[in-house]
Design a protein around this motif. Structure first.
Motif, PDB file in Angstrom:
ATOM      1  N   ARG A   1      -9.932   1.950   1.304  1.00  0.00           N
ATOM      2  CA  ARG A   1      -8.708   1.440   1.916  1.00  0.00           C
ATOM      3  C   ARG A   1      -8.481   1.965   3.322  1.00  0.00           C
ATOM      4  O   ARG A   1      -8.589   3.165   3.576  1.00  0.00           O
ATOM      5  CB  ARG A   1      -7.501   1.786   1.037  1.00  0.00           C
TER       6      ARG A   1
ATOM      7  N   GLU B   1      -5.005   4.450  -6.380  1.00  0.00           N
ATOM      8  CA  GLU B   1      -5.975   4.734  -5.318  1.00  0.00           C
ATOM      9  C   GLU B   1      -7.343   5.041  -5.932  1.00  0.00           C
ATOM     10  O   GLU B   1      -8.387   4.606  -5.430  1.00  0.00           O
ATOM     11  CB  GLU B   1      -5.509   5.931  -4.470  1.00  0.00           C
TER      12      GLU B   1
ATOM     13  N   TYR C   1       0.810  -1.229   0.000  1.00  0.00           N
ATOM     14  CA  TYR C   1       0.000   0.000   0.000  1.00  0.00           C
ATOM     15  C   TYR C   1       0.844   1.281   0.000  1.00  0.00           C
ATOM     16  O   TYR C   1       0.415   2.312  -0.523  1.00  0.00           O
ATOM     17  CB  TYR C   1      -0.951   0.007   1.203  1.00  0.00           C
TER      18      TYR C   1
END
Length: 323
Positions: free
Chosen positions: A111, A101, A93
């Motif tokens: 997320r 994203e 990430y």
């Protein structure tokens, strides 16, 4: 009795934060053995981190008497219960680009660090059922707290068809079965809180159908008065924020603002924190600062474990459960 975790911790956790972890865990055990009760507060994304796997057992074994948590932690345990297989973990990430994203957003994946919560399977799956419960109360002129509506939904069994994890790993299910008191300050700052507000704006629900934060403080005041005799009530704070700040204030509120006499201080305090004191944040304040605010006594056992709550909390709870 086999005690593999506590024996390991006592053998190897000897200095610095690890030693504080041992002291805090022993203090928690001693507090309960002396007849004390314990509040656990949860900030951050502890439910998405699946803390429920061990917190549920803490609840079942009466190692926690009341919980204060954010609205996100209240709902995200249930989201994990009904949509676990649809979650997506992203170990890399830190390397995501803004475009990646955006693609997660377009795929309805919200997320939280390395874990994406699936909007359709988690948010909407709960929404369709909780809205019916809100509407039913609204039509009857009834009012409940956010956690009470969640309890009603869980107890009704309407979500059982969706369960994707072992129900014993859900702390909200364990809490509902025990009818555990919960305080949810700032509940509006959550997905379900946003959905409720949207329904009020649309004219589908009355805002008064949901009990408020002021009423939560009154509810906590009554609970504290009834449960702070003897050894008193301890305070185990996971992360910072409103879930910790709100409930700890009930003590000075009672004796400073209500001017009630003989209000016991919190009788144990531990915080797992990664906040830095010098930044002026309340979450980063060392326990002694709370003495100046009339929350802790000079002699209250005080611990601060400066580490990752997803590592520390399960270890502390495992130690307590082995005692």
């Amino acid at each position: 009795m086999n005690k593999p975790i506590s024996e390991f911790i006592e053998k190897y956790f000897l200095h610095f934060n690890s030693a504080t972890l041992v002291d805090a865990a022993k203090g928690y055990v001693a507090h309960l053995k002396d007849g004390g009760k314990m509040m656990i507060t949860m900030g951050g994304a502890m439910s998405t981190a699946e803390l429920g796997k061990i917190l549920a057992e803490m609840i079942r074994q009466d190692k926690v008497s009341i919980i204060s948590c954010t609205g996100a932690n209240l709902e995200e345990d249930i989201m994990n219960l009904v949509a676990h297989s649809h979650y997506k973990r992203i170990p890399e990430y830190r390397d995501l680009t803004p475009q990646q994203e955006w693609e997660l957003l377009e795929n309805h994946l919200n997320r939280v660090t390395d874990t994406c919560i699936p909007e359709e399977e988690a948010f909407r799956r709960i929404q369709q059922h909780i809205e019916k419960i809100w509407k039913d109360a609204d039509d009857k002129g009834e009012r409940y707290f956010p956690h009470e509506y969640m309890y009603q939904m869980l107890r009704s069994g309407v979500l059982k068809q969706y369960y994707e994890i072992d129900p014993k790993d859900s702390w909200m299910l364990a809490a509902a079965e025990k009818n555990l008191p919960i305080v949810v300050p700032g509940w509006e700052d959550s997905t379900m809180g946003n959905i409720f507000a949207a329904n009020v704006i649309k004219g589908n629900l009355k805002a008064s159908t949901m009990k408020t934060g002021i009423e939560y403080m009154i509810y906590l005041t009554e609970w504290y008065r009834q449960n702070s005799g003897g050894k008193g009530v301890g305070f185990f704070q996971i992360a910072g924020g409103i879930s910790g700040d709100f409930p700890i204030c009930v003590v000075p509120m009672m004796y400073q603002d209500l001017e009630w006499e003989d209000v016991p201080f919190w009788s144990y305090f531990c915080q797992i924190s990664d906040s830095t004191t010098s930044y002026g944040s309340y979450s980063g304040a060392v326990p002694n600062e709370k003495i100046t605010w009339g929350k802790l006594d000079i002699n209250t056992p005080k611990f601060i474990i400066e580490s990752d709550a997803t590592i520390v909390a399960p270890l502390v709870f495992a130690y307590i459960l082995e005692m």
